[in-house]
Motif scaffolding. Sequence first.
Motif, PDB file in Angstrom:
ATOM      1  N   TYR A 168       0.839  -1.197   0.000  1.00  0.00           N
ATOM      2  CA  TYR A 168       0.000   0.000   0.000  1.00  0.00           C
ATOM      3  C   TYR A 168       0.873   1.246   0.000  1.00  0.00           C
ATOM      4  O   TYR A 168       1.873   1.326   0.726  1.00  0.00           O
ATOM      5  CB  TYR A 168      -0.913   0.012   1.222  1.00  0.00           C
ATOM      6  CG  TYR A 168      -2.142  -0.846   1.051  1.00  0.00           C
ATOM      7  CD1 TYR A 168      -3.349  -0.295   0.638  1.00  0.00           C
ATOM      8  CD2 TYR A 168      -2.091  -2.213   1.280  1.00  0.00           C
ATOM      9  CE1 TYR A 168      -4.470  -1.084   0.465  1.00  0.00           C
ATOM     10  CE2 TYR A 168      -3.213  -3.013   1.106  1.00  0.00           C
ATOM     11  CZ  TYR A 168      -4.396  -2.439   0.698  1.00  0.00           C
ATOM     12  OH  TYR A 168      -5.508  -3.228   0.515  1.00  0.00           O
ATOM     13  N   ARG A 169       0.512   2.190  -0.839  1.00  0.00           N
ATOM     14  CA  ARG A 169       1.233   3.461  -0.876  1.00  0.00           C
ATOM     15  C   ARG A 169       0.989   4.204   0.426  1.00  0.00           C
ATOM     16  O   ARG A 169      -0.161   4.408   0.835  1.00  0.00           O
ATOM     17  CB  ARG A 169       0.775   4.299  -2.074  1.00  0.00           C
ATOM     18  CG  ARG A 169       1.130   3.655  -3.415  1.00  0.00           C
ATOM     19  CD  ARG A 169       0.760   4.573  -4.582  1.00  0.00           C
ATOM     20  NE  ARG A 169       1.271   4.050  -5.847  1.00  0.00           N
ATOM     21  CZ  ARG A 169       0.584   3.272  -6.672  1.00  0.00           C
ATOM     22  NH1 ARG A 169      -0.673   2.947  -6.359  1.00  0.00           N
ATOM     23  NH2 ARG A 169       1.120   2.824  -7.785  1.00  0.00           N
ATOM     24  N   GLN A 170       2.054   4.620   1.067  1.00  0.00           N
ATOM     25  CA  GLN A 170       1.938   5.213   2.393  1.00  0.00           C
ATOM     26  C   GLN A 170       1.319   6.613   2.370  1.00  0.00           C
ATOM     27  O   GLN A 170       0.557   6.981   3.244  1.00  0.00           O
ATOM     28  CB  GLN A 170       3.317   5.258   3.064  1.00  0.00           C
ATOM     29  CG  GLN A 170       3.882   3.877   3.340  1.00  0.00           C
ATOM     30  CD  GLN A 170       2.915   3.018   4.160  1.00  0.00           C
ATOM     31  OE1 GLN A 170       2.453   3.421   5.229  1.00  0.00           O
ATOM     32  NE2 GLN A 170       2.599   1.832   3.641  1.00  0.00           N
ATOM     33  N   LYS A 171       1.643   7.407   1.372  1.00  0.00           N
ATOM     34  CA  LYS A 171       1.114   8.773   1.293  1.00  0.00           C
ATOM     35  C   LYS A 171       0.044   8.833   0.212  1.00  0.00           C
ATOM     36  O   LYS A 171       0.185   9.514  -0.797  1.00  0.00           O
ATOM     37  CB  LYS A 171       2.240   9.766   1.005  1.00  0.00           C
ATOM     38  CG  LYS A 171       3.266   9.867   2.125  1.00  0.00           C
ATOM     39  CD  LYS A 171       4.330  10.920   1.813  1.00  0.00           C
ATOM     40  CE  LYS A 171       5.338  11.026   2.949  1.00  0.00           C
ATOM     41  NZ  LYS A 171       6.375  12.049   2.670  1.00  0.00           N
ATOM     42  N   ARG A 172      -1.024   8.120   0.453  1.00  0.00           N
ATOM     43  CA  ARG A 172      -2.094   8.068  -0.545  1.00  0.00           C
ATOM     44  C   ARG A 172      -3.254   8.967  -0.128  1.00  0.00           C
ATOM     45  O   ARG A 172      -3.478   9.217   1.059  1.00  0.00           O
ATOM     46  CB  ARG A 172      -2.587   6.636  -0.732  1.00  0.00           C
ATOM     47  CG  ARG A 172      -3.104   5.960   0.522  1.00  0.00           C
ATOM     48  CD  ARG A 172      -3.419   4.489   0.213  1.00  0.00           C
ATOM     49  NE  ARG A 172      -3.958   3.760   1.339  1.00  0.00           N
ATOM     50  CZ  ARG A 172      -3.228   3.150   2.263  1.00  0.00           C
ATOM     51  NH1 ARG A 172      -1.900   3.207   2.195  1.00  0.00           N
ATOM     52  NH2 ARG A 172      -3.804   2.498   3.256  1.00  0.00           N
ATOM     53  N   ASP A 173      -3.971   9.420  -1.126  1.00  0.00           N
ATOM     54  CA  ASP A 173      -5.149  10.255  -0.908  1.00  0.00           C
ATOM     55  C   ASP A 173      -6.361   9.335  -0.783  1.00  0.00           C
ATOM     56  O   ASP A 173      -6.798   8.723  -1.747  1.00  0.00           O
ATOM     57  CB  ASP A 173      -5.328  11.223  -2.081  1.00  0.00           C
ATOM     58  CG  ASP A 173      -6.505  12.179  -1.891  1.00  0.00           C
ATOM     59  OD1 ASP A 173      -7.307  11.964  -0.958  1.00  0.00           O
ATOM     60  OD2 ASP A 173      -6.620  13.131  -2.681  1.00  0.00           O
ATOM     61  N   TYR A 174      -6.914   9.224   0.425  1.00  0.00           N
ATOM     62  CA  TYR A 174      -7.995   8.274   0.672  1.00  0.00           C
ATOM     63  C   TYR A 174      -9.293   8.659  -0.041  1.00  0.00           C
ATOM     64  O   TYR A 174     -10.190   7.840  -0.157  1.00  0.00           O
ATOM     65  CB  TYR A 174      -8.246   8.157   2.179  1.00  0.00           C
ATOM     66  CG  TYR A 174      -7.135   7.452   2.911  1.00  0.00           C
ATOM     67  CD1 TYR A 174      -7.132   6.076   3.055  1.00  0.00           C
ATOM     68  CD2 TYR A 174      -6.066   8.169   3.446  1.00  0.00           C
ATOM     69  CE1 TYR A 174      -6.103   5.417   3.724  1.00  0.00           C
ATOM     70  CE2 TYR A 174      -5.033   7.533   4.115  1.00  0.00           C
ATOM     71  CZ  TYR A 174      -5.057   6.150   4.255  1.00  0.00           C
ATOM     72  OH  TYR A 174      -4.038   5.505   4.908  1.00  0.00           O
ATOM     73  N   SER A 175      -9.391   9.888  -0.500  1.00  0.00           N
ATOM     74  CA  SER A 175     -10.610  10.323  -1.181  1.00  0.00           C
ATOM     75  C   SER A 175     -10.525  10.181  -2.697  1.00  0.00           C
ATOM     76  O   SER A 175     -11.470  10.506  -3.409  1.00  0.00           O
ATOM     77  CB  SER A 175     -10.904  11.792  -0.839  1.00  0.00           C
ATOM     78  OG  SER A 175      -9.868  12.639  -1.335  1.00  0.00           O
ATOM     79  N   LEU A 176      -9.391   9.660  -3.194  1.00  0.00           N
ATOM     80  CA  LEU A 176      -9.173   9.644  -4.640  1.00  0.00           C
ATOM     81  C   LEU A 176      -9.758   8.416  -5.325  1.00  0.00           C
ATOM     82  O   LEU A 176     -10.169   8.489  -6.488  1.00  0.00           O
ATOM     83  CB  LEU A 176      -7.670   9.731  -4.930  1.00  0.00           C
ATOM     84  CG  LEU A 176      -7.248   9.871  -6.398  1.00  0.00           C
ATOM     85  CD1 LEU A 176      -7.881  11.113  -7.025  1.00  0.00           C
ATOM     86  CD2 LEU A 176      -5.723   9.938  -6.500  1.00  0.00           C
TER      87      LEU A 176
END
Length: 642
Positions: A168-176
Amino acid sequence: MFHFFKKTNSINKQPSVKIEGWHNPYFATKLLDSPLRQKLLSLIWQRVSMDRNRFERLYMKAIYQYVEIVQLLPASESHHHSYLGGMIDHGLEVINYALKLRQPYLLPIGGNPEDIPKQTEAWSAAVMYGALLHDIGKVVVDIEVQMNNGRTWYPWAENIQLPYRFSYRQKRDYSLHPSAAAVMIQRIIPEEGLTWLSTFPDLFPLFLNLCSGHHEKAGVLSEIIQKADMSSVSNNLGGDPTKALAKPVQSLMSKMIISIRYLVENELTLNGSKACDGWFDGSDLWVVSKTFTDKMKANLLQNGITEAPTDNAKIFNILKEQGIALANNEDKTIWTCKVESDSGWVAEKLTLIRIPINVAYSNVTKAPEPFKGRITVLANNEPEQQMSKQDETQSLVTTSNNTTLNTISHNDNSNQMLENYHIDVHTKQEVTLNDSVLNLFSDNSHDELNMTSTGVICSDLVMAPEDNDADSSLINSIIHNEESNTVNMMPDNTGIDKVLNQQTSLEMDNVYHHPFFVWLRSQIISRKLPVNTQTACIHTVENKVFLVTPKLFQKYCLHLNGNEDYENWRQIQLEFQAMKIHLKFSEENYNIWKCLISGKRKNNAVIKGYLIENRTLFAIDNGLPNNPHLTLIHDIELYKKL
């Protein structure tokens, strides 16, 4: 060298020996080859009304595409379905929930009765496709997959062909990820299915908005998918999905939107050359804050909606937080503006609320021509609690004293917005998929799917362990048996009465917001349809409501179609009768009751109609006395003579 290349070639052909730290890709038939997943697939088949050949082409092809894309990926990193294969299980569950939730709806909302049956299959397919796509964006933006040849896997380009591992990408945008689903539409939905949906103008725009993450514009599709998703999540986390399904169909936000659209259409004076209630600039509607808010609160109260705050500042926050109103540069709902009309009229300083066009109008084509003038945003130095006195003096509103009901246009419900639900989980719960999920749905087996392998499959598939002893009472009590229309009874189930009440509440809410009853209440409250008068088609008898037929349905047909043609009003009557809210007469279950008219008994003068107990549907006060000139006939012999 020969030995090395021979070994590499064998890896490309999906080796049966598992590589440490890597997962093998599989065909859909293998991934779906478990009793639980097979049962979920057979339940999907039960819930749709199409022949097997079309089902395979339009449904199973999409499911196969989805399954071979997501493989053994989990549905989340540490939240729900966070195990290998969790994405498949979550997808199948959401499809079943969504198709179940879709059943009470007559879609498109407000559509012509004769068109609704023709579109049933298409709306069900859109719900199913939306369920498959709702989380697929996670494999696009949240998860990084690397194949064992060093290449990064791109889900929009191809399926996984080699052993793979993921992170999992650590700095991901959860709303994307809701928006990212649009990238995968053509990878999952068959071309035939997408082309088919595009032929329905009421459906296709909602579907595209749903797949693009614009849930506020996706109307009933968004409502169904979000509730289905929440139910699956709740079940996996050990919660009670009945609470998700028992949520009101309409949230406060959706009721506020309906109220706004009513005010815009019926009460607000817009684009005036002098002082008025608001101005449409071509893309947004600007309304005078205090006048608009007061009218909306009054309209909500008139419709029995009491959960709206009385404080304007709190309403402003709700409007902004839910996206009903646009915020200014200071993240406030109130805009301070100067309004100038080309006619020469100028308001130097007004406090306005800015409403997007898709909120103000159920159909953007209903929007008026843009205001002939200018709206200039000024520096906003006033707190929202203090409303400009100009709001009251600059707004000249023409209102109708007898308009007291939210008369909704037939398509207003199509853009409903839902509350954003959130489940706060502080610790990872290891809740595995088990046979209790089957109790979410009907136990009737319509036709088991015969799933056969289409190629050489590896045998080391990792599945979530099944726990047959898990508590299945969380869900099984809410499901109706489609065939018999009765609750699926389980041994020693003590929650049946509660479940029936929840189901009844959901169904009655749908009836309450049906266009026929919306129109009926508006006519009664505005006294355009009198009650208990000599020529009325609505009466109160024995503390119940008596609807004279066919007179009432002819009036509605005239309102709806501009005529009283037999085929049209008869269709409306049949649709009403299908709601099953009326009482039946005698053991022979007649739909129609008869009333004797006093003073004319010698002539046996009677009127015929439907008898309904629920006065709320008609906005008729329980204290209204019965019509003293009508006597309901209970004797079957007399009934047959008259």
